[in-house]
Design an enzyme around this catalytic site. Structure first.
Site, short mmCIF file in Angstrom:
data_model
loop_
_atom_site.label_atom_id
_atom_site.label_comp_id
_atom_site.label_asym_id
_atom_site.label_seq_id
_atom_site.Cartn_x
_atom_site.Cartn_y
_atom_site.Cartn_z
N PRO A 2 0.81 -1.22 0.00
CA PRO A 2 0.00 0.00 0.00
C PRO A 2 0.84 1.26 0.00
CG PRO A 2 -0.53 -1.44 1.87
CD PRO A 2 0.75 -1.91 1.29
N GLU A 3 0.41 2.18 -0.82
CA GLU A 3 0.98 3.53 -0.81
C GLU A 3 -0.13 4.48 -0.36
OE1 GLU A 3 3.23 4.48 -4.38
OE2 GLU A 3 3.49 2.36 -4.79
N LYS A 59 2.09 7.07 4.77
CA LYS A 59 1.56 5.71 4.70
C LYS A 59 1.20 5.19 6.09
CE LYS A 59 4.80 5.01 0.90
NZ LYS A 59 6.02 4.29 0.48
N ARG A 113 3.08 -11.18 4.56
CA ARG A 113 4.53 -11.21 4.71
C ARG A 113 5.02 -10.78 6.09
NH1 ARG A 113 7.04 -8.65 -0.67
NH2 ARG A 113 8.98 -9.35 0.28
N ARG A 261 14.53 -1.10 -6.88
CA ARG A 261 13.10 -1.28 -7.11
C ARG A 261 12.80 -1.29 -8.60
NH1 ARG A 261 10.63 0.22 -2.37
NH2 ARG A 261 9.01 -1.19 -3.07
#
Length: 272
Positions: A2-3, A59, A113, A261
């Site tokens: 999520p951003e 965030k 995770r 990334r």
DNA sequence: CTTATCCCCTGCCGGC
DNA sequence: TGCCGGCAGGGGATAA
């Protein structure tokens, strides 16, 4: 995953689910969630408390409780909140935290995770959470003016994408929206920040809130889109579309790696 | 200050 | 089918 836009959707959901509600009981299913806290501290902080407000900065989600404490949550890559009587379907993903509300409904935190983290701070002193203390202005609630953004970019030779993702400078942008913003702005992601023209900086500042608002709208329409999960539709222009034609000019989209990334860009539309 | 690399974890996907 | 490497929208720690 999520951003800012996805965390914003979470904040809106949690406002509907939790604001004004009292937490009758709470169970930390995975102690890793509260690493760094005393055992039982999160349960003690939440049990019997009423949620007065839900806020978001960058965030981070903030749950203000009566009694003067705030629970800070970072979803990291795979965290999400669900309400059992709201989300249909079986196969719940791994549960890390359960909130049983006085009204009878139940809100769970799932996190495949296990990177998600929770802190408890005094509402008056959120900076006690060091991650939060270092956070820059929110990319949507306090968008940077072109002048403010130029002040940041002119001082560093790091790539513009890295700068946009630096939470100490701007709160809320991550890998996907850095990619999408730079595409909309027509700026190459590996361009050193201090080489950008005034026009490029102005364009980035302009499209950033636009892109985030668009994403919040897109993510509001149904279940949050988690790419990589079955059935997830990719609504993004470039992200994870290597080799596909640029939606603007048709040039094949290129994937590279910046700061470790995955990065996507159109070599024709985006200039250094 | 900067970059690079690894780490924390789990699961999915594509290739062979 | 089964295995294996690559990859994943987070951030921190460490080394160079």
């Amino acid at each position: 995953m999520p951003e800012l836009p996805e965390v914003e959707i979470h904040a809106r959901n949690l406002r509907r689910w939790l604001e004004g509600e009292r937490i009758a009981a709470c169970e930390v299913v995975d102690a890793k969630l509260t690493a760094g806290m005393e055992p039982g501290a999160l349960e003690r902080a939440l049990t019997g408390r009423r949620v007065q407000a839900v806020r978001r900065t960058g965030k981070y989600l903030l749950l203000d409780l009566d009694g003067g404490e705030t629970v800070v949550v970072h979803l990291r890559m795979t965290g999400r909140f669900v309400r059992d009587d709201y989300v249909a379907g079986p196969a719940p993903r791994p549960t890390r935290l359960v909130l049983n509300l006085e009204s009878g409904s139940r809100v769970r935190f799932e996190d495949r995770r296990r990177f998600g983290r929770v802190w408890v701070v005094d509402t008056a002193n959120p900076g006690a959470c060091s991650e939060l203390a270092a956070l820059g202005p929110d990319a949507l609630l306090q968008p940077l003016s072109p002048e403010q953004l130029a002040e940041i970019t002119r001082k560093t030779g790091r790539s513009i994408k890295t700068v946009l993702m630096d939470q100490r400078r701007i709160g809320g942008l991550g890998n996907i929206y850095a990619v999408e913003i730079l595409f909309r702005a027509g700026v190459a992601p590996d361009a050193p920040a201090n080489t950008l023209s005034n026009a490029q900086v102005r364009e980035i500042a302009r499209v950033t809130p636009e892109c985030l608002e668009w994403a919040i709208g897109a993510q509001s329409r149904g279940e949050l889109i988690y790419l990589g999960e079955k059935g997830a539709e990719n609504v993004f222009d470039l992200y994870r579309r290597a080799g596909q034609p640029c939606p603007r000019c048709g040039t094949p989209i290129v994937r590279s790696v910046i700061g470790g990334r995955g990065t996507y860009y159109c070599p024709t539309c985006q200039q250094r």
